[in-house]
Structures are given as C-alpha cells and as structure tokens.
Motif scaffolding. Structure first.
Motif, PDB file in Angstrom:
ATOM      1  N   GLU A 118       0.816  -1.215   0.000  1.00  9.23           N
ATOM      2  CA  GLU A 118       0.000   0.000   0.000  1.00  9.23           C
ATOM      3  C   GLU A 118       0.850   1.266   0.000  1.00  9.23           C
ATOM      4  O   GLU A 118       0.358   2.345  -0.307  1.00  9.23           O
ATOM      5  CB  GLU A 118      -0.955   0.008   1.179  1.00  9.23           C
ATOM      6  N   THR A 119       2.125   1.144   0.284  1.00 11.85           N
ATOM      7  CA  THR A 119       3.018   2.306   0.320  1.00 11.85           C
ATOM      8  C   THR A 119       3.646   2.611  -1.033  1.00 11.85           C
ATOM      9  O   THR A 119       4.464   3.514  -1.128  1.00 11.85           O
ATOM     10  CB  THR A 119       4.144   2.069   1.343  1.00 11.85           C
ATOM     11  N   ILE A 120       3.226   1.887  -2.077  1.00 15.15           N
ATOM     12  CA  ILE A 120       3.820   2.116  -3.406  1.00 15.15           C
ATOM     13  C   ILE A 120       3.500   3.541  -3.869  1.00 15.15           C
ATOM     14  O   ILE A 120       2.416   4.051  -3.637  1.00 15.15           O
ATOM     15  CB  ILE A 120       3.316   1.078  -4.428  1.00 15.15           C
ATOM     16  N   GLY A 121       4.458   4.172  -4.503  1.00 16.21           N
ATOM     17  CA  GLY A 121       4.256   5.527  -5.010  1.00 16.21           C
ATOM     18  C   GLY A 121       3.476   5.515  -6.315  1.00 16.21           C
ATOM     19  O   GLY A 121       3.471   4.526  -7.055  1.00 16.21           O
ATOM     20  N   ALA A 122       2.824   6.623  -6.601  1.00 14.97           N
ATOM     21  CA  ALA A 122       2.020   6.733  -7.820  1.00 14.97           C
ATOM     22  C   ALA A 122       2.853   6.549  -9.086  1.00 14.97           C
ATOM     23  O   ALA A 122       2.422   5.849 -10.003  1.00 14.97           O
ATOM     24  CB  ALA A 122       1.285   8.069  -7.844  1.00 14.97           C
TER      25      ALA A 122
END
Length: 134
Positions: A118-122
């Motif tokens: 869920e912490t993946i960057g856009a």
C-alpha cells in the motif's frame, strides 16, 4: 528597439509546449528559423528540444487513468484445507520485523492480478500498470 530594465529571466517551457513547437518545426514545408522566431525561442534551443525528442528524453507524460475498484472480502480458509497458507496472505514488510505490510490487489479485466504494498508511489504504480497494458 526594446529596452529591458532589470534582470531578464529564463522562461520555463512546459513539456507540452516544447513538443508542440517541435512538431510544428517538423511539419513538411516548415522553416525552422520561422518557427523559432514565431514562438520567440532561440534556434539552438529548438534544435536541442528536437534532439531530445528524437532521443526519447523529451516525452509527454501520460494522463492518469482511473480504474474501477471493487472491494471484496478476504476468502475464508478452512482449517482442514490442503493449502497451508492463504494465497492472498501479504508478504512480510521487513525481514525479522514480525510485521506484515498491507497490500493492494489489482485485478485487470483480462484476469491479470497485481499485488503491491500500500506504500507504493504513484509513479511506480503507473509504470507497472503501463507495462501490463503494453
């Protein structure tokens, strides 16, 4: 004659404007010097932009695309089932930390599933989705 009082600042060109001006200069019958003069840009700058376009370093960013999202409950794993672990169990966040990272699962219309933290960057997610579509 133009008299400039004060410090002249460099213009900041948007990528879309650069690409539009280079495309105009590339049209059949267009005169490079005329295009540069019409947009008040140096010919050397226009040549540099043209070189960057041809090298692939000056490209338009793709606009973000919204995809439909459906939230589904986690499947119930029976204690007597043959599988030892749930196929949707999240991977550990850090080795030895004892914590598990929350994950987002994205299922594309063709059935391709992508699980990401869920912490993946856009930007990273955008690159992954464009790679899957290509």
């Amino acid at each position: 004659m133009e008299i400039i009082n004060g410090v002249e600042r460099r213009r900041q060109w948007r990528v879309e404007d650069k690409l539009r001006i280079v495309a105009e200069a590339e049209r059949p019958g267009a005169r490079f010097a005329d295009v540069a003069r019409r947009h008040e840009v140096s010919r050397s700058v226009l040549w540099m932009w043209r070189k960057q376009v041809r090298a692939g370093t000056l490209v338009a960013e793709q606009a973000p695309v919204f995809l439909p999202v459906q939230i589904m409950p986690e499947p119930v794993v029976m204690s007597g089932s043959s599988s030892a672990a749930s196929p949707r169990s999240p991977a550990p966040c850090e080795a030895g930390s004892g914590r598990e990272a929350s994950q987002i699962e994205i299922v594309l219309p063709d059935g391709t599933a992508l699980r990401v933290p869920e912490t993946i960057g856009a930007p990273a997610l955008r690159r992954l989705l464009s790679a899957l579509r290509g």
